[in-house]
Write an enzyme that holds these catalytic residues in place. Sequence first.
Site, mmCIF file in Angstrom:
data_model
loop_
_atom_site.group_PDB
_atom_site.id
_atom_site.type_symbol
_atom_site.label_atom_id
_atom_site.label_comp_id
_atom_site.label_asym_id
_atom_site.label_seq_id
_atom_site.Cartn_x
_atom_site.Cartn_y
_atom_site.Cartn_z
ATOM 1 N N HIS A 206 4.539 0.253 13.128
ATOM 2 C CA HIS A 206 4.884 -1.145 12.835
ATOM 3 C C HIS A 206 6.367 -1.468 12.769
ATOM 4 C CE1 HIS A 206 5.620 0.412 8.816
ATOM 5 N NE2 HIS A 206 6.155 -0.737 8.492
HETATM 6 N N1 UDP Z 1 -1.455 1.278 4.259
HETATM 7 C C1 UDP Z 1 -2.711 0.724 3.989
HETATM 8 N N2 UDP Z 1 -3.471 0.293 5.041
HETATM 9 C C2 UDP Z 1 -3.065 0.402 6.349
HETATM 10 C C3 UDP Z 1 -1.807 0.981 6.618
HETATM 11 C C4 UDP Z 1 -1.012 1.392 5.543
HETATM 12 O O1 UDP Z 1 -3.114 0.617 2.828
HETATM 13 O O2 UDP Z 1 -3.807 -0.025 7.247
HETATM 14 C C5 UDP Z 1 -0.640 1.712 3.128
HETATM 15 C C6 UDP Z 1 -0.208 3.148 3.182
HETATM 16 O O3 UDP Z 1 -1.183 3.982 2.619
HETATM 17 C C7 UDP Z 1 1.085 3.127 2.381
HETATM 18 C C8 UDP Z 1 1.650 1.766 2.673
HETATM 19 O O4 UDP Z 1 0.561 0.976 3.161
HETATM 20 O O5 UDP Z 1 0.817 3.231 0.994
HETATM 21 C C9 UDP Z 1 2.722 1.861 3.708
HETATM 22 O O6 UDP Z 1 3.055 0.592 4.100
HETATM 23 P P1 UDP Z 1 3.764 0.269 5.487
HETATM 24 O O7 UDP Z 1 3.513 1.369 6.438
HETATM 25 O O8 UDP Z 1 3.339 -1.111 5.863
HETATM 26 O O9 UDP Z 1 5.286 0.150 5.084
HETATM 27 P P2 UDP Z 1 6.480 1.207 4.869
HETATM 28 O O10 UDP Z 1 5.984 2.289 3.964
HETATM 29 O O11 UDP Z 1 6.890 1.685 6.211
HETATM 30 O O12 UDP Z 1 7.552 0.396 4.224
#
Ligand code: UDP
Length: 357
Positions: A206
């Site tokens: 993403h």
């Molecule tokens: N996550 C979720 N469902 C999904 C994809 C990710 O619950 O379909 C959770 C994942 O387990 C983690 C968090 O979202 O706890 C990560 O978020 P994201 O990847 O959007 O953002 P980043 O961590 O890169 O800021």
Amino acid sequence: MKIAVVVGARPQFIKLAPVSKALSSIEGIQEILIHTGQHYDKSMSGVFFDELDMTKPEFNLSVNLSGHGAMTGLMMQKLEPVIQEIKPDVLVVFGDTNSTLAGALVAAKLHIPVAHIEAGLRSFNQMMPEEINRVLTDHVSDLLFTTSDEAVQNLRNENISNDKIFNVGDVMYDAALQFRESAKEKSNVLSALGLSGKGYILATIHRAENTDSPNILSNIVDSLEAVAKHYPVVLPLHPRTAARLSEMGRQLNNVQTIEPVGYLDMVALESNSLLVVTDSGGVQKEAYFYGVPCVTLRTETEWVELVDSGWNKIVPPSEPDIEGKILSAIGSKGDPIEIYGDGSASKQIARILASKF
Ligand code: UDP
């Protein structure tokens, strides 16, 4: 004491869950939740409040414009009167999104102390909007709660005073420990998707730098399609990625694409996977929490400890033969490390906030 908390994006709802629980266990603390609206639909927001048993936000600013300037600006404009009305003793922000920066800037200018949870992370890549958000937030924060020694060192290198830094550990680790059993009991995502434990690869993509260049996004999905000829690949599609693929008219045939899943299903998918392939910050760490090797499709990561210990392999997404690198990472577990605390980060944060204000 009154604590205002600003959240807006998926990872922040997950980080909030253990922190809210810890705050609610201390008498005399009133937590007031403000949702900026950055992520707003059921699968990116509502599901987390429902299944992680969190109280609904008291304020929802409904700001979900695209474009960083418009989004951050409108959030600030809408946050200021809300924070003036609440008059909190401290304002808490998480991570590195536009909601983080908007909350921190508004509070700092109203002379309200800012507490930043997950402070000190650095990718040293100024092309990432998240890097700009986290550096600026750290520099207007009064209390900086870090996940690991590496983050503390980054803050010291930027001359942030030691007495503002609290190395409490990672609230995402707290969440992983708190919800792991519920995921085992409640999630039936594997059977619903026809997957068997340790028999598939979980992918998430993403980051703007991967989705917003058609060449890079094509290279990534071509590689996942090739990998999916060897092992099932399941890809919960972030709305941004889904939108870009649709603009490109790109369909995936071998990879099993699904809607974004709730946290409990995500924990089940991560912990039962053979390998995680991701560009997410949180998912890299969660793979490690569940003992699953990870390939990170980026040129660098903030979570350098996982690379140094062998749990995580960085594979730049513009490189040739990503699929070969993904396949060769299967089974390559790293060395044992203990770096993200002991599961008490949220409790320590609540205690420190209660003692300071
Ligand atoms: N996550 C979720 N469902 C999904 C994809 C990710 O619950 O379909 C959770 C994942 O387990 C983690 C968090 O979202 O706890 C990560 O978020 P994201 O990847 O959007 O953002 P980043 O961590 O890169 O800021």
